[in-house]
Design a protein around this motif. Structure first.
Motif, short mmCIF file in Angstrom:
data_model
loop_
_atom_site.label_atom_id
_atom_site.label_comp_id
_atom_site.label_asym_id
_atom_site.label_seq_id
_atom_site.Cartn_x
_atom_site.Cartn_y
_atom_site.Cartn_z
N TYR A 193 -0.32 13.47 13.17
CA TYR A 193 0.50 12.46 12.50
C TYR A 193 -0.25 11.14 12.35
CZ TYR A 193 4.09 8.89 11.93
OH TYR A 193 4.81 7.81 11.49
N LEU A 194 -0.86 10.66 13.43
CA LEU A 194 -1.56 9.37 13.38
C LEU A 194 -2.75 9.42 12.43
CD1 LEU A 194 -1.53 8.29 17.14
CD2 LEU A 194 -0.09 7.46 15.27
N GLU A 195 -3.48 10.52 12.41
CA GLU A 195 -4.61 10.64 11.49
C GLU A 195 -4.13 10.69 10.04
OE1 GLU A 195 -6.77 14.02 12.82
OE2 GLU A 195 -7.84 12.92 14.39
N ALA A 196 -3.00 11.36 9.79
CA ALA A 196 -2.46 11.42 8.44
C ALA A 196 -1.98 10.04 7.98
CB ALA A 196 -1.33 12.43 8.37
N VAL A 197 -1.30 9.30 8.87
CA VAL A 197 -0.85 7.95 8.54
C VAL A 197 -2.05 7.06 8.24
CG1 VAL A 197 0.19 5.86 9.49
CG2 VAL A 197 1.33 8.05 9.78
N LEU A 246 7.24 8.66 5.35
CA LEU A 246 6.97 9.89 4.60
C LEU A 246 5.95 10.78 5.30
CD1 LEU A 246 6.86 8.79 0.84
CD2 LEU A 246 8.61 10.13 2.01
N THR A 247 4.96 10.16 5.91
CA THR A 247 3.96 10.96 6.62
C THR A 247 4.58 11.65 7.82
OG1 THR A 247 2.26 9.37 5.95
CG2 THR A 247 1.68 10.90 7.69
N PHE A 248 5.49 10.98 8.51
CA PHE A 248 6.20 11.63 9.62
C PHE A 248 7.01 12.82 9.12
CE2 PHE A 248 9.99 12.15 12.25
CZ PHE A 248 9.41 12.33 13.50
N ALA A 249 7.70 12.62 7.98
CA ALA A 249 8.52 13.71 7.43
C ALA A 249 7.67 14.88 6.95
CB ALA A 249 9.38 13.18 6.28
N ASN A 250 6.43 14.60 6.55
CA ASN A 250 5.58 15.66 6.01
C ASN A 250 4.72 16.36 7.06
OD1 ASN A 250 6.47 15.16 3.41
ND2 ASN A 250 4.86 13.67 2.99
N THR A 251 4.50 15.70 8.21
CA THR A 251 3.59 16.28 9.20
C THR A 251 4.30 16.60 10.52
OG1 THR A 251 2.91 14.04 9.88
CG2 THR A 251 1.56 15.15 8.21
N ALA A 252 4.78 15.57 11.20
CA ALA A 252 5.33 15.76 12.54
C ALA A 252 6.70 16.43 12.52
CB ALA A 252 5.41 14.42 13.27
N LEU A 253 7.58 15.99 11.63
CA LEU A 253 8.95 16.50 11.64
C LEU A 253 9.03 18.01 11.42
CD1 LEU A 253 11.92 15.79 11.91
CD2 LEU A 253 11.99 15.33 9.45
N PRO A 254 8.33 18.60 10.44
CA PRO A 254 8.41 20.06 10.28
C PRO A 254 7.96 20.82 11.53
CG PRO A 254 7.47 19.06 8.32
CD PRO A 254 7.53 17.99 9.35
N ARG A 255 6.94 20.32 12.20
CA ARG A 255 6.46 21.00 13.40
C ARG A 255 7.45 20.85 14.56
NH1 ARG A 255 0.26 20.19 14.72
NH2 ARG A 255 0.92 21.79 16.19
N LEU A 256 8.06 19.66 14.65
CA LEU A 256 9.04 19.46 15.72
C LEU A 256 10.27 20.35 15.52
CD1 LEU A 256 8.92 15.57 16.07
CD2 LEU A 256 8.03 17.25 17.69
N LEU A 257 10.60 20.62 14.26
CA LEU A 257 11.76 21.46 13.95
C LEU A 257 11.40 22.92 13.77
CD1 LEU A 257 13.62 19.14 11.40
CD2 LEU A 257 14.02 19.39 13.86
N GLY A 258 10.12 23.24 13.98
CA GLY A 258 9.68 24.62 13.85
C GLY A 258 9.60 25.10 12.42
N SER A 302 6.91 14.04 -0.46
CA SER A 302 6.22 13.13 -1.37
C SER A 302 5.59 13.86 -2.53
CB SER A 302 5.14 12.35 -0.62
OG SER A 302 4.21 13.25 -0.04
N ALA A 303 5.69 15.17 -2.60
CA ALA A 303 5.04 15.91 -3.69
C ALA A 303 5.77 15.67 -4.99
CB ALA A 303 5.04 17.41 -3.37
#
Length: 396
Positions: free
Chosen positions: A185-189, A336-348, A357-358
């Motif tokens: 997440y941090l690298e993507a942000v 948006l970066t959180f929604a695209n990277t961390a959130l999907p993984r946290l929710l499986g 953002s696509a």
């Protein structure tokens, strides 16, 4: 949690509250600092090719920003004072102001804007009303100047040390990694903020050059009476104004158009108004519309949707004031970066086929691929360049 850990946690919370309160006091300065850091980081890394230390490169970057800005503001201020004095001299503005403004009543003429003119005005006592006005409003003027200088100092210091120690801050944040989610997440942000904010800086430079070239070319083919006044200054201000949402460059070229039309109207040279109208059309099409359609999508980042970014630029200043112009896009990228990277993984939901953002075209391509993970990350090339630059100067 034992008692010692509880005490440490409470102490850390108290420190965090104090730091947060101080940061909120200078939120505008910190926001501008982050904006400048990400806007100039690629330039800072580019200078590593010349084997310059990180601190020297940071100084060069700040000087590269400060010197042109100071020269531009000084040039604009001098022209404004000279033209304003000429306007006041040519009209009855002094007598009108003297009859309506108490402190202005003792002024018979505006001093000439030169060292000799100001000195003569001081000796003759013409500056006494201005000095009295400044003395009566000393508290307010001092507060405004000191606030500006303090915020400028904070911006300079924070931007400098972000450029010098940005990698250390990144490494410290990555210590809190948890199953690689935090790191990802941090690298993507970090990548997306650099892409978006560096794109803003490039957009300003590109539009400034386009405007200067367009205004200068216009002046080369039209009569002297309808030429753009100070085309270099007008072009540079047009580029800077492109940061302002909605109205953007119009706050520069529309007043310039009006200033060009007034002399023609007063002289009765209605034929020259055709040149003024032609300038307005050229400014709208060549300077405003085409660059906005072509450059902005190219320089708006790799993942952040252009429409959402424009919405952030529009609503940020309305809700937060001036610094919202910089703060809102940063918050948008982080969210948006959180929604695209961390959130999907946290929710499986690692197999999500699209991102928030696509664009429509990108979403369609993703669906056609059947959710394959083989697609190429569009920021890989930027990562490789950044890694090369970092390797070239490990102290950065």
């Amino acid at each position: 949690m034992n008692e010692k850990r509880l005490v440490v946690a409470l102490f850390g919370l108290a420190v965090a509250v104090v730091i947060g309160a101080l940061a909120y006091r200078f939120i505008a300065a910190f926001t501008v600092s982050v904006f400048l850091y990400y806007s100039t980081r690629r330039y800072h890394r580019f200078l590593a090719r010349f084997r310059l230390p990180a601190r020297v490169r940071a100084g060069v970057v700040l000087a590269s920003l400060a010197i042109p800005l100071v020269l531009l503001i000084s040039y604009a201020a001098v022209l404004l004072v000279v033209e304003a004095r000429q306007f006041v001299t040519d009209t009855a503005l002094v007598s009108a102001a003297a009859s309506n403004i108490a402190w202005f009543a003792a002024i018979e003429r505006i001093p000439e804007f030169s060292v000799q003119g100001i000195y003569e005005a001081y000796r003759s006592g013409d500056l006494e009303p201005f000095v009295a006005f400044a003395t009566d409003n000393a508290t307010f003027l001092t507060q405004v100047v000191s606030e500006f200088v303090l915020n400028l100092f904070v911006v300079t210091i924070v931007t400098y040390y972000l450029l010098v120690d940005g990698d250390r801050i990144s490494d410290w944040l990555l210590r809190f990694d948890d199953d690689a989610i935090v790191r990802e997440y941090l690298e993507a942000v970090d990548r997306e903020l650099e892409a978006v904010l560096f794109g803003n800086l490039l957009n300003v430079v590109a539009i400034s050059l386009i405007a200067i070239a367009t205004f200068s070319a216009y002046n080369a083919v039209v009569p002297a009476g309808v030429q753009v006044p100070y085309p270099a200054l007008a072009g540079a201000l047009t580029g800077i104004a492109s940061l302002v949402p909605i109205v953007g460059m119009k706050i520069v070229y529309i007043p310039v158009t009006a200033a060009m039309a007034v002399p023609a109207l007063l002289d009765g040279s209605f034929a020259d108004l055709g040149y003024v109208l032609a300038f307005l059309v050229v400014a709208i099409v060549v300077v405003d519309t085409i660059p906005d359609l072509v450059l902005r999508p190219l320089l708006s980042g790799d993942e952040t949707h252009v429409g959402l970014l424009m919405l952030a630029y529009t609503l940020g200043p309305v809700v937060l004031g001036f610094y919202g112009l910089f703060f809102a896009p940063i918050v948008l990228v982080i969210g948006l970066t959180f929604a695209n990277t961390a959130l999907p993984r946290l929710l499986g939901a690692d197999d999500a086929q699209t991102t928030l953002s696509a664009s429509d075209g990108e979403a369609g391509e993703s669906e056609g691929s059947g959710g394959s993970d083989d697609r190429v990350d569009p920021v890989d090339a930027d990562d490789a360049d950044a890694a090369d630059a970092t390797d070239a100067d490990p102290a950065a």
